[in-house]
Design an enzyme around this catalytic site. Structure first.
Site, short mmCIF file in Angstrom:
data_model
loop_
_atom_site.label_atom_id
_atom_site.label_comp_id
_atom_site.label_asym_id
_atom_site.label_seq_id
_atom_site.Cartn_x
_atom_site.Cartn_y
_atom_site.Cartn_z
N GLU B 142 0.81 -1.23 0.00
CA GLU B 142 0.00 0.00 0.00
C GLU B 142 0.84 1.28 0.00
O GLU B 142 0.81 2.06 0.96
CB GLU B 142 -0.96 0.00 1.21
CG GLU B 142 -1.97 -1.13 1.18
CD GLU B 142 -2.80 -1.23 2.47
OE1 GLU B 142 -2.60 -0.42 3.38
OE2 GLU B 142 -3.64 -2.13 2.55
N GLU B 295 -6.50 -8.16 -0.13
CA GLU B 295 -6.95 -8.17 1.27
C GLU B 295 -8.47 -7.95 1.23
O GLU B 295 -8.93 -6.88 0.85
CB GLU B 295 -6.27 -7.06 2.09
CG GLU B 295 -4.76 -7.17 2.11
CD GLU B 295 -4.07 -6.11 2.97
OE1 GLU B 295 -4.78 -5.38 3.71
OE2 GLU B 295 -2.84 -6.01 2.91
#
Lengths: 666, 666, 666
Positions: B142, B295
């Site tokens: 991320e 995720e």
């Protein structure tokens, strides 16, 4: 019974002192607290002391029978101390160093400041220790704050060495493997400042513990410096309950001779009767009856903006509230409103102009009443059968990780308190280290941090017949390291509860309720034993599976409809209730009512909203306080045959004026 | 079809690994992502690598048929790296340096950190590159954030030299003559920190571009280090769509083998079905079908406060939503909730205690269904005829200058998306660099930054028969330098629109509407072609003058009553609509309905609110997903003769349970 | 009558200048302000001046009859000045140094910056002083801000030495004994940054005084540098009234030849007619009629978000409002909206594209009307009999200590203003240093800081027959040191008031009212003289005891029910009213109405809400302005026989269009 004022002779010309003492004497004031911010006057430069002015002030007062509590002045180090070494100034959570210009501008771990502290405290002790005019000492003033300076960092690293012994142990306990935070050197361990978005919970909680310990240690330093010269004086520190949660007061109070606290009911806006009542009950829980209110609001308070002024009667009302709940001393803050400085608008008994007014008259009336009945109405014991547990460490853990946006540990305690307070069932508010054996019931809301010892003590308590009320987010963490337990919740408490948490959800900002944010599914107490009573779950919801317990409440909507929301378990000779969610106020009252009936709890009869009824003392000594916190007159019928102290008459009914008080004996 | 979990063996005792692998196998898990935060365990000190534990973990998993995606651990540099050179820590927009204690604590332009990065990535590649147990790599985790350190300042000045060649050119392009900001030396150029109240828009936008480029460059550095040792593994990075808008993902995705993103529908409170749908459509728009959710939320998520837990059915529902829109892999975050660290409450499939519960069962059910139908229900193409343009640079320009207090570029895109989503008309969300030729219609809300090339491509698109929907604040700026155009608006797009903006007003906090803040005059679509439909203008209002276009909507109140609020223009073989103000939701649905009718757009039949109907695949392969996002059961009649996959029966009507899913083929 | 625009030729290619001048001439523009942000173009490096471009621009303009006001460019020091010495950048209240990138990035006390200032101002004077094309100079632009740098610290300590002479005196005056803040060295005195929680009020107010003095001194420095080369030009500075309260404009204006200010009615959202009217009345109060609006809003204004655009008619309406209240010059900001820079969206008469539009037409219309009637409608005097006192120092004292959370000194002044404005009774807004003898009545809300001189002047005013209106929080402080007086309130003013304050309470966030926060007990004017009129006390409540005064209003609820809430006292030949609490709007109107009747105040007849009626000039010269601030047409009957200027007809009734204006003479 002490009636006193906080007095600052150094703020006024010396030729005014006599007039102040005269007005105090007229008002029936018997005690002053002095000197707790007068460092620059007592020691204008290092080692050069000037106590003569203070001696003269004490003399003026004592000659009119007014005794003294002396404060050590360390809450306000003078400019010359700071200029010499600006690293004494504390560093805040953002890593920014504070400036000079207010107070509490020091780090308690700073070596040079600790030298300054020792010197001034020792010098005061040498001059005034054992002085017959003195009845006590107050150490510093309202300890608070967490410093994040380099001295604290080093001291924290040492504290950790002491606690964990090795970095291997620390890495394991904190779980620093998470996000690669394993420490290879003690010096690498950071302070939990806001400069990182969210810290390891183990590190963070340990820092709050260290910070609390730092204040206890700093107070000890003052005690050590003072002790050699102490006579009969008793030593205290003035606690702050409202919003000052950073220090474990059960530890700070340990070495003190008596406990005192500062009560400003109007500071946060509306006076919260329950909040003040709970604070008194905590003072009593920490130190027994006989505590003082060292600063009692006697006018509009505040710094740059002020609170409302107490309405006629409230100053007396709040003082009687304190006595009812165990206080033996009321010291009004402050004698005369200061014309200068940050607290220019923190009003006292007298206004800036120094002449008696409405508030002076009210204080005088109170002092006169105390002269008459003060001793009679303050017997040594307040009879209590139920305790509410407040755990400072759990408070810190929730401060770090609130779990739910709606979870406020303080408010959840007050929600439980509310039920009992409304029914006039007296509670002690205690910390978990206290002896449980005096109580028939314990309420331990959100008992988040648990260790084996606490579990055993609770088991012993229940096994012996006690009733224990627990709630959601209990037993979640291993106390030592702030790690989540490796078991089904409530972890260590599961045996006691006889049920476990299958799953849970926050109700903070969530789509679980049809109501407003923070609310969740409907819950309902089962008919037996509490009658039908329902409302919406608040804050959090546990989905319970019963091991041995019976259901006490059910979810009535949402995906868990029909499943248990609260349970009740017989354990040994006792009972354990577990509340799987935050309750609305009506259900808290229902719960308290049930406990009162079931345990045949003593306490005063029920009263209308806003009227407290509190017994102090037992047997023949017992005194009933009726306290009307309403702006309107209230008439109530007494459910016992009681004699009113003021009139000496036996009464079936009494009318209380707005903010009025009445006292009774059997 | 991949069903996986994000797994952290380093968080658990090695003797637990076997049990985890067994539970995974039982649940049908076929993949794990590993190691993306395990730097301190893989390289406890510089150059000394320890990969054996990771090898053992892979072995335990692979022996049960579980394959691996390996993450490079650069999102969490260990303490020893930071202690050696604290200037690696990034500096925030206020000019303050971050501290150690969380993650992402590095500057991507720091030379020493780039060395560290190369070393660890190379070492991982040398050890595991080509390993048969491996199917992919994830680079870092991320990417996000903008650093404002001195290394960035220097790198930015170099980036500007590259872009503008000379200071003369830069001064001219930015217009630094304004407020005497002409630069005489490159070194004088500041970073746009908050330490100045508002910066030159040209400088500010260039810094955001530079910052995005820095991340692309840093990812390239990792790719270069890894490439020599790569076998068949495919490389990805896990994007974050919700609120992570600082990096142009169309550029970050360019060198990656496949795209993945992290989906947490409950994080911002209520799950927003449309928002998640649009994010999947963007993932597909950026990289085509076959993306992964790296995720997928499988429990309450959050750091110090948590979201609600997914309701029964939601974990599966969200997974099916992903598949419907083009995903080929679902990796649940995380396997087991960690007992320690900042993400102690970011819950996984298993709770802290590690035993299967309700959420495990749901994941297992999903995996079982995937085994049965996974391949059948994920054909390669999702048929789409309309694209919504999302321009990262325009987003940055609005971040710097929102124009109206009510303008939120992301939300305006979603307002357009809403109309089509509600009608089950599928959209691709694409960046402006994509090929337009596959689409029949383009929606380009607030196309603020335009250059000649984009104008030409849009003209070609429309001339060839395409329909283009534009709106207020389009064509305002020259893309290169963030300068306002020297023409009547919509600037370069005026020919296309066939109308121009005579004047405009914000509706943010303004007195233009009789309604609430942000609302403006009444607007109404003209009867033809959209039927009568009206509402209040939102955010902004343009007063249009028609050059060649016809009016599409009129103002019905305010000073411009009776004048055009929207226009429609025939251009070549195509059509251009221009919306002069933000529309209320009902008018967005009206617009979408009209486009659907006019273009005879395919897509599923209409469904009740909260029910999505999505076709994946074409012709015989086509699968219809019906997804019920409501907490209540919904019954709907099918408007085609369809065979339900589960029962194998042909149905005219289907009842979906709360959060239920049904799949059909023709 | 001047009609001008603010023009930035340096923002545009030189070959555009001619076109701009032509459009200006067509629009009737007779003046431009130039150069006030063009330092980098006028002095690209130290001592090397380039004024030729400016000369050429002036020539292009002057050849079309357009005259010039030249601005000194010191509000925007170029990068080369800052790079040489970054300590020129100011430090904010938090102790953080500002960065380069906007404007006003300098400390006025910085010695090196003062050199730079002298050099550029002198050079401009030498080049353009006495130039026939020039009519005036503007020094800098919108002085504002308080710097907290080390140069300021030193300068403040020197300022204190000057004021107090000795540290003994300073310690005594500030009362530094409070919290042990006694200073032993001047160097110990800190600046009142936010790094300490709340400072000594004496220190804090002195810093605000010092800060205001610093700007006056810095302006003087520019004046001194310019003076030797001045011809007939008049010198001004453009004041900002809305929210810019840090400089005492009565002192800043003292050395200026005429006063000007910048008027942006839409910046704070809704245009507040009263606020703009009061600002004009303050401009007139500070400098008499003949002031200019140096920047008049002529389009959407703002930086990164913009205000609404003025509705058709508003640009003219606001200009006429200025003239009605005493302005002789209107300069529209800005000529053409800039395509670059922070103020890219601060729109001007022309939009970015530079071609005439709706707003150009409106400005042109206004200029044409001015050519016709400008001279006739701007006689020299605006007849006023009542003044409202605005004391900058009192504003600072309340900024430091608001007393009540609800107290806003600016808003309280406007509440008083409202009553008179609504009745079309003209007021001057003046500072306390002005001569009172021209007025029949003075309104002095919250006259917090009082010294002996002011007391005497007020006594003389009342003794001579004047009416004085005072309110709560008057006479609280000794002006010199911000100390609370040693007397019953209103302190020095008690003789005048003939009553004293027995006690008081804030109503901010308090439980004193049954209404919403900030509201208190009911109050009612006594039947005589104001008729029955009641409402709720706001902000604060004094409990009054009457010495000689009569009650004017009573509390009608709360603990002080039946006691005086306001008083009226005859003193000498005059009258003093004291308002013990904030009044609701209706009671302010009642008070103004009573004063108007009693004093037979002149002024225009009453008008419907939103319509202003203002007389400018006296006797035969007098002109009546009717200004309709409503979005709707309004018809009103005239209560005098008046001749409309436009039609030349005598009228009994007039219809004003939305935002329309009509002018009349007797």
């Amino acid at each position: 019974m002490i009636v006193g004022v906080d007095y600052y002779p150094e703020h006024w010309p010396e030729d005014r002192w006599e007039r102040d003492a005269e007005l105090m004497e007229e008002a029936g004031i018997g005690l002053v607290r002095l000197a707790e911010f007068a460092w620059s006057k007592m020691e204008p430069e290092e080692g050069s002391f000037n106590f003569d002015w203070l001696d003269r002030a004490m003399e003026v007062l004592y000659s009119r029978g007014i005794e003294v509590v002396l404060g050590t002045p360390t809450a306000a180090p003078p400019a010359w101390i700071i200029e010499e070494d600006r690293s004494i100034l504390p560093v805040d959570e953002n890593g920014d160093r504070e400036g000079f210009g207010a107070r509490r501008h020091y780090c308690p771990n700073h070596p040079r400041y600790r030298e300054h502290t020792r010197r001034i405290v020792k010098a005061m002790g040498e001059r005034f220790g054992g002085d017959p005019r003195l009845v006590g000492w107050q150490l510093d003033n309202e300890f608070s704050g967490r410093c994040y300076c380099d001295y604290c960092k080093e001291a924290f690293q040492d504290w950790l060495k002491e606690k964990y012994g090795s970095l291997e142990e620390l890495n394991e306990e904190w779980g620093t493997i998470f996000w690669s935070q394993e420490y290879g050197e003690w010096e690498e361990i950071p302070l939990p400042t806001t400069r990182a978005r969210a810290h390891n919970p183990g590190l963070h909680l340990d820092y709050y513990r260290f910070s609390s310990d730092s204040w206890v240690d700093y107070q000890d330093l003052q005690l050590e410096a003072l002790r050699p010269t102490l006579g009969d004086e008793r030593v205290t520190h003035n606690f702050m309950f409202a919003g000052f949660t950073g220090i474990d007061y059960s530890e700070l109070g340990e070495e003190l001779d008596f406990l005192s606290w500062d009560n400003y009911p109007l500071i946060s806006g509306e006076p919260r009767t329950e909040r003040a009542a709970a604070a008194h009950d905590l003072a009593r829980g920490l130190g027994g009856t006989g505590f003082w209110v060292m600063e009692e609001q006697s006018g509009p308070s505040g710094w740059n903006v002020v609170s409302a002024t107490p309405r006629p009667g409230q100053i007396k009302l709040w003082s009687y509230q304190a006595l009812a709940r165990g206080a033996d001393g009321i010291v009004f803050f402050r004698w005369r409103t200061c014309r200068v400085g940050t607290e220019q608008y923190w009003h006292g008994v007298l206004d800036h102009h120094g002449e008696p007014g409405r508030r002076y008259d009210e204080v005088k009336e109170f002092a006169r009443e105390m002269e008459e009945v003060g001793k009679e109405i303050t017997p040594d014991r307040v009879p209590v059968e139920v305790a509410l547990i407040k755990d400072y460490e759990t408070g810190w853990a929730f401060e770090i990780q609130p779990n739910s946006t709606e979870l406020d540990y303080e408010e959840e305690g007050l929600a439980h308190y509310h039920g009992f307070h409304r029914l006039n069932v007296p509670l002690d508010v205690i910390t978990p280290g206290e002896d449980f054996s005096d109580y028939g019931a314990l309420i331990a809301p959100n008992l988040y941090l648990v260790n084996e010892e606490l579990r055993k003590r609770l088991e012993r308590f229940v096994r012996g017949g006690g009733t224990l009320i627990l709630s959601y987010r209990s037993g979640v963490k291993e106390s030592r390291n702030n790690k989540v337990v490796n078991q089904l919740l409530p972890g260590e408490l599961r045996q006691l509860v006889g049920a476990h948490v299958e799953e849970y959800t926050t109700l903070g900002g969530s789509p679980w309720g049809e109501g407003k944010a923070g609310e969740g599914p409907a819950i309902e107490f089962l008919p037996h034993p509490l009658g039908s009573m329902s409302g919406r779950a608040r804050v959090w919801a546990d989905r319970l599976k019963l091991d041995r317990a019976r259901p006490l409440a059910l979810y009535r909507s949402g995906p868990w409809e029909g499943e248990p929301a609260a349970s009740i378990n017989e354990y040994g000779a006792g009972t354990v209730i577990y509340l799987g969610s935050g309750l609305p106020r009506n259900m808290h009252r229902g719960l308290a009512y049930w406990l009162k009936e079931r345990m045949e709890l003593s306490g005063a009869a029920e009263t209308p909203a806003g009227v407290e009824a509190v017994w102090r003392g037992e047997g023949d000594e017992a005194v009933l306080y009726l306290l009307n916190h309403n702006a309107e007159e209230v008439t109530l019928s007494l459910q016992e045959d009681l004699k009113e102290l003021k009139s000496g008459e036996r009464r079936e009914e009494i009318t209380l004026s707005p903010y009025g008080v009445a006292l009774f004996r059997r």
